[in-house]
Structures are given as C-alpha cells and as structure tokens.
Design an enzyme around this catalytic site. Structure first.
Site, PDB file in Angstrom:
ATOM      1  N   ARG A  65      46.515  40.829 -54.430  1.00 45.63           N
ATOM      2  CA  ARG A  65      47.323  39.704 -55.126  1.00 45.63           C
ATOM      3  C   ARG A  65      48.226  40.330 -56.161  1.00 45.63           C
ATOM      4  O   ARG A  65      48.839  39.467 -56.821  1.00 45.63           O
ATOM      5  CB  ARG A  65      46.606  38.558 -55.600  1.00 45.63           C
ATOM      6  CG  ARG A  65      45.718  37.723 -54.308  1.00 45.63           C
ATOM      7  CD  ARG A  65      45.463  36.404 -54.724  1.00 45.63           C
ATOM      8  NE  ARG A  65      44.971  36.204 -55.882  1.00 45.63           N
ATOM      9  CZ  ARG A  65      44.802  35.183 -56.698  1.00 45.63           C
ATOM     10  NH1 ARG A  65      45.348  33.922 -56.383  1.00 45.63           N
ATOM     11  NH2 ARG A  65      44.048  34.996 -57.875  1.00 45.63           N
ATOM     12  N   ASP A 304      40.061  41.416 -43.724  1.00 45.56           N
ATOM     13  CA  ASP A 304      41.433  40.678 -43.807  1.00 45.56           C
ATOM     14  C   ASP A 304      41.311  39.706 -44.985  1.00 45.56           C
ATOM     15  O   ASP A 304      41.764  38.611 -45.082  1.00 45.56           O
ATOM     16  CB  ASP A 304      41.905  40.098 -42.581  1.00 45.56           C
ATOM     17  CG  ASP A 304      43.284  39.735 -42.260  1.00 45.56           C
ATOM     18  OD1 ASP A 304      43.914  40.195 -43.075  1.00 45.56           O
ATOM     19  OD2 ASP A 304      43.458  38.603 -41.652  1.00 45.56           O
TER      20      ASP A 304
END
Length: 422
Positions: A65, A304
């Site tokens: 992020r 993932d």
C-alpha cells in the site's frame, strides 16, 4: 550478531534436508547447520525444541500500500514478519504506479527504514500501467526492480507486449504477466459457471486465461523472453503451462493461496470476503491446481496479499474491491494443503521458499552455509483462530475469518537479525 537456533527440526527444501539439527548464524549468514563452527560463541540462543526451523517464506505477491497510504509499509511489514515471511515482492499497482525510478528509490528507502522483510519491487511494464507505451524498464532495473509486470491483464496492445518481450530479451530482464485477456474478462467478478449464473454475477470465463496464455507463449517463441505467469486459476490454464514447459519455453508460474483451498461455491450468498482476483473457480480447477503444485508444473504459491479498508468490502459483491489480507495466513494454509494432499513438508515448503527464490533469482530461501540468514522458527501444530481484529495487517478482509488454522511463526529472522518473536 551470532545466533544459535538449537534443538529444532530443520527443513531446507533446496538441499532436501529434513532432520534434527542446530543452526548457527554469524554476520547475517548461515555459518553452519549441525555442528557449531570452531570458536563459535552464541550471543543469543533460540530454543527450537518441538519446533521447525526453515528458510523464511518468500511471497511473490504482497501489496504494501505504498506509495499510496503513508505509513502503511511499516504495518504490512509487521504482518509479513508475523507470518514468517522474510521476502515480499511488491507489484507495481501502487498509487501512483511504480513506473519512475524516483518512486522505486523511495519505496526501497522506506522498506529499509521499516526493518521488516526484504522488499523486491516489480516495475511497471508500461507507463502508468496503461498497457500501451513501455515504461523505462532498463532504468527501473538499474534502480532495483527485480522484474516488470502488467498487473490486471496483458497489455491492451499485443504489439506493445511483443516490443516489451524483445526489449526484455535484449537485456535478459524477466517479465511477470497476469494471463488475462481483458476483452474476454470484461467486468466479471466471479468465475464462470453454475454458481455465478445462480447468483446473477457477471463472470470471467476460463478462455480469458487460456487465450492470454496462448498469446504469451506464441510471443515467447518469437522472442525467447523469460516470463513468469502470475496467479493461474484454471485447469485448462494449468495444462497449457504444463505443455509450454515440456516444449522448453522459459516460463515459471504461481498460484494464489486462496485458489489452492477455495472454490466458487464458497462465495455463498454474496460474501464479499470471497471477492478475489483471480476469481474462485470450480472444484475441478482447484484439484488441477493442487496436482500441478505437486508435480512441479506450478512453481510457487503466493499470498496475493491485498489489505483493504472496511468500506472496500461493505458493498454488494460485484461492487466490492477484490482481494484479501493474507500474509499471516500463508504459512498455515500451505501446511493445511500439505496435510490434505499428503505432501512431505520438505516439498510443500519449497513452493514458498527455494522455488520462489529461484523465480526471483535471489540468494535466499535456503539454509546452507553462506546463504543469507532469513529464517522462520514455527510450530506446525499450534492451533489459532483467525480473528480479523487481531491481525497485524491494516487489512482485516480475509475469507478465513473464524477459521481455526494450525501452524504459526514464533520467530522470524532477516539477515541474521531477529525481527519478530511471538
């Protein structure tokens, strides 16, 4: 610092080692396995009796992020260490995308400051990940990108992909590609089949994967480029990869941990925690994935990891953001797969250690003298309840919330430095 890890069961897939032994670490590297080197005096000892000692996990897809959310990298690095993950590959679909050297340098600097897992950035294959003009991939490689990726699907323009493969082959740079033909995937949110039809969800057909794979392989034959295929999802796709490997194409492939365990039926009644990309498919597809992992057609399992805000999932299924937080559940879910498939631990752990390191071309993922001392000490049988609120990741969006899993990292070392203990 000199560290001794004593009394544990040491598993090193790279050397097929699986026996009781002590591990000795000095100057950030493995100094010995078995007998201590002459004159070795441990400054710290980790008691690993009744525990397993293995190379730290390498996750081939984990979103940190950043760039995008300031401070997020430190939080997600803590989640990685808590999961026994010592190396994370960061895809380029950040905000903004990793298509400029300055962004890559910033990310690497913040990673060093976070003192978490090793970070391996993937550079954007095309400018802005728009799928048309190539990014400055040679410059990005010189800045520290380990490979180059187009994230959601193949580039819109096959000519751009052909050009990218030729360019990458010239400099021997690997390309990482999602085998998805976006014109066939459309706005689908679930795997095509009876479940998507019953729920009235727009679906993604298997041919969106197979057509993309055929395109990639044909362009590989023309260029000789090295390609890693990210997150296969179908039995038909797996079979095409198997044939490509038999042919001798330079290709490796991975699968997301969710597609190893879950199927489309698990969506239930529009549970957005099961809104994933790639989507969940049928039991036949899941069985084919498991067989391909066992026979080596698929090289690695990735988490993932896609941490999302609560609002991202508090929406109708077809409007919810895809993805799940997964760094902390990767190890126990690999162990769960190994138990169910009766795969020996030394083989099962390879898909998240030595095999993943081989895909990266990195000197990690192994416990041999001289290797980087990235190590996880874990209890393979410790049960724990997946409680979203107690996860270290900022993302609480997991399809395994409420599940009791077995296997937990207790100590994680990166470069011979103890960075996490439970």
């Amino acid at each position: 610092m000199k560290i001794a890890i004593t009394g544990g069961r040491v598993i090193d897939p790279s050397s097929q080692l699986d026996r009781a032994a002590d591990v000795f670490i000095a100057d950030g590297r493995i100094a010995a396995v078995g007998e201590a080197p002459d004159g070795f005096a441990a400054e710290r000892t980790i008691d690993a009796r009744s525990l397993l000692v293995a190379p730290g996990l390498i996750d081939l897809c984990a979103r940190m992020r950043e760039p995008g959310v300031d401070g997020a990298l430190k939080t997600e690095m803590r989640a990685a260490l808590a999961g026994g993950v010592t190396g994370v590959v960061c895809p380029p679909d950040t905000d903004p995308p990793l298509d400029e050297p300055g962004l890559v340098r910033m990310l690497r600097q913040r990673s060093r400051e976070a003192a978490g897992a090793r970070l391996y950035p993937l550079g954007a294959l095309t400018a802005g990940l728009a799928g048309t003009a190539l990014a400055e991939i040679k410059t990005l490689a010189d800045t520290g990108c380990v490979a180059f990726m187009q994230t959601r699907s193949l580039p819109h323009d096959n000519g751009a992909l052909l050009q990218a493969m030729r360019y990458a082959r010239t400099f021997d740079l690997p390309l990482w590609l999602r085998p998805v033909e976006d014109t066939l995937a459309g706005n689908g949110v679930a795997g095509a089949g009876a479940v998507a039809g019953r729920l009235g969800l727009p679906s993604i057909p298997v041919v969106a994967e197979t057509v993309a794979l055929l395109t990639v392989f044909e362009l590989q034959r023309a260029t000789g480029a090295r390609v890693h295929l990210c997150r296969l999802s179908s039995a038909d796709g797996v079979e095409l990869v198997r044939r490509a490997k038999r042919e001798g194409l330079s290709v490796t492939a991975d699968v997301a941990i969710h597609n190893v365990h879950l199927i489309d039926v698990d969506i239930g009644y529009f549970d957005a925690n099961f809104r994933l990309d790639p989507p969940l498919r049928t039991q036949r597809d899941r069985d084919a994935i498991g067989a391909a992992l066992a026979d080596g057609t698929l090289d690695a399992i990735c988490s993932d990891h896609t941490p999302g805000a609560e609002d991202d999932k508090n929406a109708p299924f077809d409007e919810a953001a895809p993805g799940a937080t997964a760094l902390e559940t990767l190890l126990p879910l690999v162990l769960k797969w190994a138990r169910a498939a009766k795969i020996p631990l030394v083989q099962a752990l390879a898909v998240v250690t030595s095999n993943a390191a081989r895909v990266l071309g990195e000197d990690t993922g192994r416990l041999v003298v001289g290797a980087k001392a990235d190590v996880v000490v874990f209890d393979a049988e410790r049960p724990w309840l997946v409680c979203a609120s107690e996860l270290a990741s900022a993302g609480k969006n997991t399809p395994f919330a409420g599940y009791e899993l077995e296997g937990r990292a207790l100590h994680t070392l990166v470069g011979g430095e103890l960075r996490f203990s439970r």
